[in-house]
Design a protein around this motif. Sequence first.
Motif, PDB file in Angstrom:
ATOM      1  N   ASP A 137       0.779  -1.245   0.000  1.00  0.00           N
ATOM      2  CA  ASP A 137       0.000   0.000   0.000  1.00  0.00           C
ATOM      3  C   ASP A 137       0.809   1.294   0.000  1.00  0.00           C
ATOM      4  N   THR A 140       0.915   3.190  -3.433  1.00  0.00           N
ATOM      5  CA  THR A 140      -0.427   3.676  -3.762  1.00  0.00           C
ATOM      6  C   THR A 140      -0.754   4.930  -2.960  1.00  0.00           C
ATOM      7  N   LYS A 141      -0.374   4.939  -1.658  1.00  0.00           N
ATOM      8  CA  LYS A 141      -0.657   6.095  -0.814  1.00  0.00           C
ATOM      9  C   LYS A 141       0.135   7.316  -1.284  1.00  0.00           C
ATOM     10  N   GLU A 143       1.115   7.973  -4.312  1.00  0.00           N
ATOM     11  CA  GLU A 143       0.476   8.461  -5.533  1.00  0.00           C
ATOM     12  C   GLU A 143      -0.836   9.195  -5.218  1.00  0.00           C
ATOM     13  N   SER A 144      -1.561   8.709  -4.218  1.00  0.00           N
ATOM     14  CA  SER A 144      -2.872   9.293  -3.910  1.00  0.00           C
ATOM     15  C   SER A 144      -2.765  10.700  -3.348  1.00  0.00           C
TER      16      SER A 144
END
Length: 226
Positions: A137, A140-141, A143-144
């Motif tokens: 994760d 992904t975090k 990028e978010s």
Amino acid sequence: MIYENQKQRDLGATLKSLLKERSLSMRKLSSLTGIDTATISRIISGKQNAKLDHLQLFAVHLGISTEQLFQIAGFDIGTRQVDQHSDFHASVDSINEVLLSYNLFDAQFTTELVRKELIKYEQYALTEEGRRTILEDFRTKVESVNSTGPFIDRLKQMYVLFCESELTSERQAIIGSALLYFILSTDIIPDYVFPIGYLDDAIAVQIVLNRLELMDDKEQSPENNV
């Protein structure tokens, strides 16, 4: 000269837009940054060039990366690199001032609260589930949040270290706690609170860096080399 004037106008337009988006006046920005209101007005109107320290303070309090603001202002950050380590500390050093100005100090945020959260995550980082959460994760975090800057760069470095098989369990737990704090968003300050969302993540990173430095100093002390 034409290029310089254009950059001054671009910077002024950007600052004006950010102030409007954040519902901040030049007087309020002056209070937050310590920069005279007249100076801010001249920079926004293109009548005065912004200094690097002006841009760093604007970036911290207006929620924009220093790199982006430097580029808008016309500084060649490719050849004139800003010391990210000192920039990181400058951001952290300004946190208390920002919190006080938004009446969030002590009531919703203290370094001790972040420290306690990190302790909780240390044991979890050593579990199979905690390790899987970090490995799956983290990217992904990052990028978010669509963010760059010193504390994000530090987290990326920590992620690389965490993935190393030779890392001791103690170091893995400490580094993993900062990564989990960032990933799981158990924020002392909600991320949506402008302009200080994610600053508790920066504090978490700083706490972990300090602990790692203490470990390094202890391991390199003469007593341990006997």
